[in-house]
Design a protein around this motif. Structure first.
Motif, PDB file in Angstrom:
ATOM      1  N   ASP A 112      40.949 -29.194  30.798  1.00 53.50           N
ATOM      2  CA  ASP A 112      41.852 -29.003  29.737  1.00 53.50           C
ATOM      3  C   ASP A 112      41.889 -30.006  28.912  1.00 53.50           C
ATOM      4  O   ASP A 112      42.390 -29.893  27.575  1.00 53.50           O
ATOM      5  N   VAL A 113      41.767 -31.373  29.287  1.00 50.49           N
ATOM      6  CA  VAL A 113      41.767 -32.574  28.692  1.00 50.49           C
ATOM      7  C   VAL A 113      40.263 -33.103  28.250  1.00 50.49           C
ATOM      8  O   VAL A 113      39.827 -33.282  29.505  1.00 50.49           O
ATOM      9  N   ILE A 114      39.844 -33.150  27.130  1.00 52.62           N
ATOM     10  CA  ILE A 114      38.541 -33.496  27.231  1.00 52.62           C
ATOM     11  C   ILE A 114      38.478 -35.099  26.731  1.00 52.62           C
ATOM     12  O   ILE A 114      39.102 -35.714  26.056  1.00 52.62           O
ATOM     13  N   ASP A 115      37.647 -35.660  27.575  1.00 53.86           N
ATOM     14  CA  ASP A 115      37.283 -37.208  27.469  1.00 53.86           C
ATOM     15  C   ASP A 115      36.483 -37.489  26.389  1.00 53.86           C
ATOM     16  O   ASP A 115      35.211 -36.934  26.284  1.00 53.86           O
ATOM     17  N   PRO A 116      37.063 -37.982  25.216  1.00 52.75           N
ATOM     18  CA  PRO A 116      36.368 -38.284  23.960  1.00 52.75           C
ATOM     19  C   PRO A 116      34.937 -39.014  24.149  1.00 52.75           C
ATOM     20  O   PRO A 116      34.089 -38.988  23.305  1.00 52.75           O
ATOM     21  N   GLU A 117      34.916 -39.839  25.046  1.00 48.11           N
ATOM     22  CA  GLU A 117      33.627 -40.658  25.469  1.00 48.11           C
ATOM     23  C   GLU A 117      32.770 -40.008  26.285  1.00 48.11           C
ATOM     24  O   GLU A 117      31.715 -40.434  26.425  1.00 48.11           O
ATOM     25  N   GLY A 118      33.213 -38.702  26.798  1.00 51.09           N
ATOM     26  CA  GLY A 118      32.239 -38.021  27.659  1.00 51.09           C
ATOM     27  C   GLY A 118      31.137 -37.268  26.914  1.00 51.09           C
ATOM     28  O   GLY A 118      31.189 -37.475  25.818  1.00 51.09           O
ATOM     29  N   LYS A 119      30.550 -36.370  27.561  1.00 47.30           N
ATOM     30  CA  LYS A 119      29.511 -35.571  27.211  1.00 47.30           C
ATOM     31  C   LYS A 119      30.183 -34.505  26.594  1.00 47.30           C
ATOM     32  O   LYS A 119      30.856 -33.665  27.466  1.00 47.30           O
ATOM     33  N   ILE A 120      30.013 -34.171  25.479  1.00 48.58           N
ATOM     34  CA  ILE A 120      30.851 -33.021  24.720  1.00 48.58           C
ATOM     35  C   ILE A 120      29.709 -31.956  23.989  1.00 48.58           C
ATOM     36  O   ILE A 120      28.774 -32.246  23.369  1.00 48.58           O
ATOM     37  N   ILE A 121      30.162 -30.697  24.296  1.00 47.88           N
ATOM     38  CA  ILE A 121      29.420 -29.559  23.655  1.00 47.88           C
ATOM     39  C   ILE A 121      30.434 -28.807  22.785  1.00 47.88           C
ATOM     40  O   ILE A 121      31.352 -28.413  23.378  1.00 47.88           O
ATOM     41  N   TYR A 122      30.122 -28.840  21.391  1.00 46.47           N
ATOM     42  CA  TYR A 122      31.129 -27.884  20.826  1.00 46.47           C
ATOM     43  C   TYR A 122      30.116 -26.619  20.646  1.00 46.47           C
ATOM     44  O   TYR A 122      29.103 -26.456  19.594  1.00 46.47           O
ATOM     45  N   LEU A 123      30.726 -25.318  21.153  1.00 42.96           N
ATOM     46  CA  LEU A 123      30.152 -24.242  20.751  1.00 42.96           C
ATOM     47  C   LEU A 123      30.448 -23.598  19.384  1.00 42.96           C
ATOM     48  O   LEU A 123      31.714 -23.479  19.376  1.00 42.96           O
ATOM     49  N   SER A 124      29.583 -23.246  18.582  1.00 40.98           N
ATOM     50  CA  SER A 124      30.139 -22.396  17.287  1.00 40.98           C
ATOM     51  C   SER A 124      29.432 -21.161  17.004  1.00 40.98           C
ATOM     52  O   SER A 124      28.245 -21.005  17.230  1.00 40.98           O
ATOM     53  N   PHE A 125      30.202 -20.187  16.487  1.00 38.35           N
ATOM     54  CA  PHE A 125      29.433 -18.822  16.385  1.00 38.35           C
ATOM     55  C   PHE A 125      29.811 -18.551  15.045  1.00 38.35           C
ATOM     56  O   PHE A 125      31.267 -18.383  14.522  1.00 38.35           O
ATOM     57  N   ASP A 126      28.835 -18.031  14.303  1.00 36.55           N
ATOM     58  CA  ASP A 126      29.066 -17.884  12.846  1.00 36.55           C
ATOM     59  C   ASP A 126      28.827 -16.255  12.664  1.00 36.55           C
ATOM     60  O   ASP A 126      28.258 -15.400  13.536  1.00 36.55           O
ATOM     61  N   ASP A 127      29.130 -15.865  11.605  1.00 40.92           N
ATOM     62  CA  ASP A 127      28.981 -14.356  11.030  1.00 40.92           C
ATOM     63  C   ASP A 127      29.836 -13.217  11.888  1.00 40.92           C
ATOM     64  O   ASP A 127      29.616 -12.117  11.280  1.00 40.92           O
ATOM     65  N   GLY A 128      30.642 -13.591  12.833  1.00 39.43           N
ATOM     66  CA  GLY A 128      31.377 -12.594  13.319  1.00 39.43           C
ATOM     67  C   GLY A 128      32.757 -12.578  12.705  1.00 39.43           C
ATOM     68  O   GLY A 128      32.762 -12.960  11.474  1.00 39.43           O
ATOM     69  N   PRO A 129      33.618 -11.763  13.061  1.00 35.64           N
ATOM     70  CA  PRO A 129      33.592 -11.142  14.388  1.00 35.64           C
ATOM     71  C   PRO A 129      32.807  -9.831  14.321  1.00 35.64           C
ATOM     72  O   PRO A 129      32.707  -9.271  13.162  1.00 35.64           O
ATOM     73  N   GLY A 130      32.453  -9.424  15.421  1.00 38.39           N
ATOM     74  CA  GLY A 130      31.611  -8.144  15.391  1.00 38.39           C
ATOM     75  C   GLY A 130      31.758  -7.324  16.781  1.00 38.39           C
ATOM     76  O   GLY A 130      32.695  -7.849  17.742  1.00 38.39           O
ATOM     77  N   PRO A 131      31.044  -6.522  17.229  1.00 36.97           N
ATOM     78  CA  PRO A 131      31.081  -5.778  18.457  1.00 36.97           C
ATOM     79  C   PRO A 131      31.143  -6.728  19.785  1.00 36.97           C
ATOM     80  O   PRO A 131      31.546  -6.030  20.711  1.00 36.97           O
ATOM     81  N   TYR A 132      30.507  -7.769  19.450  1.00 39.04           N
ATOM     82  CA  TYR A 132      30.402  -8.539  21.035  1.00 39.04           C
ATOM     83  C   TYR A 132      31.113  -9.690  21.047  1.00 39.04           C
ATOM     84  O   TYR A 132      31.166 -10.497  21.946  1.00 39.04           O
ATOM     85  N   THR A 133      32.266  -9.644  20.020  1.00 40.56           N
ATOM     86  CA  THR A 133      32.972 -10.859  20.118  1.00 40.56           C
ATOM     87  C   THR A 133      34.018 -10.901  21.130  1.00 40.56           C
ATOM     88  O   THR A 133      34.497 -11.818  21.714  1.00 40.56           O
TER      89      THR A 133
END
Ligand code: ZN
Length: 486
Positions: A275-296
């Protein structure tokens, strides 16, 4: 004539003899007829039966017979007739023997017979060997200690002994040639009980997903307390990287096919994003473009399962799925503006057209979330060259957008789903390789591509297993800006 008439006939001596003889002859004839009719014969009365069985080796004493003369008319004479006996019985040799009794009357001989069966009536004797100090275990089973079988007639019958297991008893039987069966019973008085197979640790285990799983195992002791653990087998496997329910069956089997088993249920729990992300840790931001659509919606379900928050740069291309924007917002994902029309020619024609389109998508977001967003991503990214028909527009737009207080985002990991590949595994590998190379990653995917959505769960599992945390973008997040190319 008178003289003649008066002449009396007087018997002479001669005629008297004749008469006596005649009477005698008649008497003899009558006697002969009587003897003939009386027809005497010998009747034997046998003591004991006409057939006798005598055990092998025992003394045989013939019971004998009584013989009397019998006439048909005159009946049985009270006198006993002499009897001769022939035939012998050898009780040391099994077999059938005949004893013949003979007698005679009226010059005629008569005989009768007795059959004596000398038989082996003694069963063979089985002797069980007990080896001193011998112990047997459940696992190895009983190892025969040995036995002998001896018959009074047939001699050594050890080779014919049949051995039958009856649980914890063994029955030995052997039958001699005469059909006598001898038997012996052996009770296995030690250590034949079923071993106890015990799981180490809990019967049901729940572990978070990881790269390794070490089951606590099981132990087994037989009835003598001997450790049989090294003979335990285990069926089943836990794949620790894949969340799910697993079953491990520990079992032990002896040569007789007796089996003991114990089953452990292992649940591999999916890892949860913190729930709480360590800002110094390893972070992945997942981002999704062009939706929403049928798989969202499906994508949102996956993200929810792992408590992963992502970022959606939305469009107005599929109005039917617009409510996914509201769902994503309520579930803690970041909503960014992408484009209402995603029409490069239109939006990059001039700044006014761009902001008109941007406002349209902001209204869509506001309608779904009640807020306008401060996050945006340029169609094609800030480094796009598709806008070169309008020289310098990206340089101007990126500056204008930031002056307006908007944060625009590019990316530093491309999934390749916008043309590089349509293979879900390739999308996964592109993302994983990209993220593995850096501490902070901003991944570009498109949620209107089902094969790209298909890769997300594996990406999350890999990331969580490898110590990454997934975070949604906000105004303080790194923009991962590309070099402007127009
Ligand atoms: Zn786009």
């Amino acid at each position: 004539m008178r003289t003649e008439r008066n002449r009396k006939s007087i018997p002479t001596d001669h005629s008297l003899l004749t008469a006596v003889l005649s009477v005698l002859a008649v008497a003899l004839l009558a006697l002969a007829v009587l003897l003939r009719v009386d027809s005497r014969f010998v009747r034997f009365y046998m003591y004991d039966n006409a057939e006798i069985s005598v055990p092998y080796g025992e003394l045989y004493v013939d019971p004998g017979v009584r013989a009397v003369s019998v006439g048909r008319l005159t009946g049985e004479s009270p006198l006993e007739l002499p009897v001769s006996v022939s035939g012998t019985v050898n009780t040391t040799v099994p077999g059938d023997y005949t004893i013949t009794y003979r007698s005679s009357t009226m010059f005629r001989a008569y005989e009768t017979e007795r059959v004596v069966h000398v038989t082996d009536q003694t069963a063979p004797v089985i002797r069980l060997v007990q080896r001193e100090g011998y112990r047997c275990s459940w696992l190895d089973g009983y190892e025969e200690e040995g036995y002998t079988a001896e018959d009074n007639v047939d001699g050594d019958l050890s080779a014919l002994v049949q051995v039958e297991n009856r649980g914890e008893e063994w029955l030995y039987t052997v039958t001699d040639a005469a059909g006598n069966t001898g038997s012996a019973l052996r009770r296995i008085p030690y250590a034949f009980g079923r071993p106890e197979l015990r799981l180490l640790g809990e019967e049901t285990l729940s572990v978070p997903a990881s790269y390794t799983y070490e089951d606590p195992g099981a132990t087994a002791l037989d009835g003598e307390g001997r450790d049989l653990s090294q003979y335990i087998h285990c069926d089943g496997e836990v794949i620790p990287t894949v969340p799910g329910e697993y079953e491990l069956c520990y079992w032990l089997e002896n040569a007789r096919g007796d089996r003991v088993e114990a089953i452990r249920h292992v649940t591999v729990e999916p890892l949860k994003n913190p729930d709480v992300i360590d800002p110094e840790g390893k972070i992945i931001y997942l981002s999704f473009d062009d939706g929403p659509g049928p798989y969202t919606d499906r994508l949102l379900d996956i993200l929810e399962r792992y408590n992963v928050k992502a970022s959606f740069f939305v469009t107005g291309l599929e109005p039917d799925y617009a409510d996914c924007i509201g769902r994503a917002f309520r579930e803690g994902h970041s909503i960014g503006a992408h484009s209402a029309s995603h029409d490069y020619k239109a939006i990059y024609a001039n700044e006014e057209a761009f902001f008109e389109d941007l406002n349209a998508v902001q209204e869509l977001i506001h309608a779904q979330t009640g807020e306008y967003t401060a996050l945006c991503r340029f169609p094609g990214g800030s480094s796009n060259t598709v806008s070169r028909f309008n020289r310098g527009i990206m340089s101007r737009l990126t500056q204008r957008v930031e002056e307006m207080g908007l944060c625009y985002f590019d990316w530093n990991v491309s999934s390749g789903d916008a043309g590089g590949t349509t293979d879900s595994d390739q999308v996964y590998w592109n993302i994983v390789e990209g993220c593995a190379a850096q501490r902070v990653s901003l991944v570009l995917q498109h949620d209107n591509k089902d094969f790209s959505v298909d890769a997300v769960e594996k990406v999350i599992q890999w990331g969580l297993l490898n110590g990454y945390a997934f975070a949604p973008l906000d105004s303080d997040s790194p923009g991962m800006h590309h070099r402007i190319a127009n």
